[in-house]
Scaffold this motif. Structure first.
Motif, PDB file in Angstrom:
ATOM      1  N   LYS A  38       0.834  -1.198   0.000  1.00  0.00           N
ATOM      2  CA  LYS A  38       0.000   0.000   0.000  1.00  0.00           C
ATOM      3  C   LYS A  38       0.870   1.250   0.000  1.00  0.00           C
ATOM      4  N   ALA A  41      -2.319   7.193   0.457  1.00  0.00           N
ATOM      5  CA  ALA A  41      -3.483   7.724  -0.266  1.00  0.00           C
ATOM      6  C   ALA A  41      -3.929   6.813  -1.421  1.00  0.00           C
ATOM      7  N   GLU A  42      -3.529   5.553  -1.387  1.00  0.00           N
ATOM      8  CA  GLU A  42      -4.013   4.594  -2.384  1.00  0.00           C
ATOM      9  C   GLU A  42      -4.530   3.348  -1.683  1.00  0.00           C
ATOM     10  N   GLY A  43      -5.354   2.564  -2.396  1.00  0.00           N
ATOM     11  CA  GLY A  43      -5.788   1.304  -1.828  1.00  0.00           C
ATOM     12  C   GLY A  43      -4.686   0.257  -1.907  1.00  0.00           C
ATOM     13  N   PRO A  44      -4.751  -0.773  -1.068  1.00  0.00           N
ATOM     14  CA  PRO A  44      -3.766  -1.855  -1.137  1.00  0.00           C
ATOM     15  C   PRO A  44      -3.853  -2.599  -2.472  1.00  0.00           C
TER      16      PRO A  44
ATOM     17  N   ARG B   9     -12.839  10.611  -2.460  1.00  0.00           N
ATOM     18  CA  ARG B   9     -11.492  10.353  -1.956  1.00  0.00           C
ATOM     19  C   ARG B   9     -11.258  11.032  -0.610  1.00  0.00           C
ATOM     20  N   MET B  88      -9.222   6.218   7.305  1.00  0.00           N
ATOM     21  CA  MET B  88      -9.230   5.863   5.888  1.00  0.00           C
ATOM     22  C   MET B  88     -10.148   4.662   5.736  1.00  0.00           C
ATOM     23  N   LEU B  90     -11.715   1.733   3.295  1.00  0.00           N
ATOM     24  CA  LEU B  90     -11.353   0.977   2.105  1.00  0.00           C
ATOM     25  C   LEU B  90     -12.442  -0.029   1.780  1.00  0.00           C
ATOM     26  N   PHE B 107      -9.091  -3.867  -4.014  1.00  0.00           N
ATOM     27  CA  PHE B 107      -9.431  -2.697  -3.212  1.00  0.00           C
ATOM     28  C   PHE B 107      -9.666  -1.455  -4.062  1.00  0.00           C
ATOM     29  N   GLY B 108     -10.527  -0.595  -3.545  1.00  0.00           N
ATOM     30  CA  GLY B 108     -10.641   0.746  -4.087  1.00  0.00           C
ATOM     31  C   GLY B 108      -9.504   1.614  -3.574  1.00  0.00           C
ATOM     32  N   GLU B 109      -9.491   2.867  -3.993  1.00  0.00           N
ATOM     33  CA  GLU B 109      -8.397   3.773  -3.635  1.00  0.00           C
ATOM     34  C   GLU B 109      -8.547   4.356  -2.242  1.00  0.00           C
ATOM     35  N   GLY B 110      -9.681   4.157  -1.628  1.00  0.00           N
ATOM     36  CA  GLY B 110      -9.866   4.616  -0.261  1.00  0.00           C
ATOM     37  C   GLY B 110     -10.581   5.954  -0.183  1.00  0.00           C
TER      38      GLY B 110
END
Lengths: 112, 116
Positions: A38, A41-44, B9, B88, B90, B107-110
Motif C-alpha cells: 500500500k 493515499a491509495e488502496g492496497p 477520496r 481511511m 477501504l 481494493f478501491g483507492e480509499g
C-alpha cells in the motif's frame, strides 16, 4: 483467537539488498495467506499469495515462505528497489468464512 | 482489469452528520467488504456482504451500517458521525473467498474521512 501479527512496524533496506518482512498467525484454521502493498493515499494492491499446502511461492522478485509448524510466513523481495517503499500487509483468509484478517503492516523503506 | 471505485477520496464532516460512502465494482463479484485503516491497527473489517441484500458484521461494526441493493454497489453509512470515526475507509471485492479463485481481494483507492 484470530490474529495475524506483524511485529516489525518498520524496516529500512539498502537498494539491491534483500528485504524480509515477517508475519505470524495464531489460528491453525488459517490456510490461505496474501501479501498486499500500500502506497499513501491509495488502496492496497495484491502482491502474492500462498496456500497452506505449499511452503513457497515465487513471483519475480517476490517470494513468500510458509512455515506451518511455526505459524509463520515471510515475504522476501530480491533485489529491493526504491519503488518498493510502501506499507506491506500480511493477510489470511479464515477457512470456512468470508473473512480476511489483516496484520498491522510493516513500512518498508528502500534507500537508494 | 477489475475496478473498485469509491465515490469520494476526501470528505470532511461535522460530528453528528450522516455520512454515506459509496463503492462500486465492475467485475460482478459476489463478495464486498468495508475496512478501515488506522495507524498501528492495520485494516479492520467493518462489514461484509456475500450477496445482494445480505450482510454480516465484521470486527468493528458499531456506529456503522451498510446497504447492498445491487450486486455492484456496497454502501457504508455512518448514522451519526463521531470524531473517532476519522479514518481511511477501504472498500474491497472478491468473487470467491479463499483459494478457489485466488481469493484475491481487490481494493478501491480509499476514502479519507475527517470528522470535526
Amino acid at each position: 483467537d484470530q490474529q495475524v501479527k506483524q511485529n516489525s512496524p518498520s524496516l529500512s533496506v539498502q537498494e539491491g539488498r534483500i528485504s524480509i518482512l515477517n508475519c505470524d498467525y495464531t489460528n491453525s484454521m488459517f490456510d490461505y495467506f496474501l501479501w498486499y502493498k500500500k502506497y499513501p493515499a491509495e488502496g492496497p494492491t495484491f502482491l502474492i499469495s500462498i496456500s497452506s499446502i505449499k511452503d513457497k511461492n515465487e513471483d519475480g522478485r517476490f517470494t513468500v515462505f510458509l512455515n506451518k509448524s511455526a505459524k509463520h510466513l515471510s515475504l522476501h523481495i530480491v533485489p529491493s528497489q526504491p519503488g518498493d517503499s510502501a506499507v506491506y500487509f500480511c493477510a489470511s483468509w479464515v477457512s470456512g468464512t468470508y473473512k480476511y484478517i489483516f496484520g498491522t503492516g510493516t513500512r518498508l523503506k528502500v534507500l537508494a | 482489469d477489475v475496478k473498485v471505485t469509491q465515490s469520494s477520496r476526501y470528505l470532511v464532516k461535522r460530528t453528528g452528520e450522516k455520512v454515506f460512502l459509496e463503492c462500486v465494482q465492475d467485475m460482478d463479484h459476489e463478495n464486498m467488504f468495508w475496512y478501515r485503516q488506522d495507524p498501528g491497527l492495520g485494516l479492520r473489517l467493518i462489514y461484509f456482504s456475500y450477496d445482494v441484500k445480505m450482510k454480516e458484521k465484521g470486527d468493528i461494526p458499531e456506529g456503522y451500517s451498510v446497504s447492498r441493493e445491487k450486486k455492484e454497489r456496497f454502501s457504508l453509512i455512518l448514522e451519526s458521525a463521531s470524531t473517532n470515526q476519522t479514518s481511511m475507509y477501504l472498500c474491497a471485492s472478491t468473487q470467491t473467498a479463499g483459494p478457489a479463485n485466488t481469493g484475491e481481494l481487490f481494493f478501491g483507492e480509499g476514502s479519507r474521512l475527517t470528522v470535526l
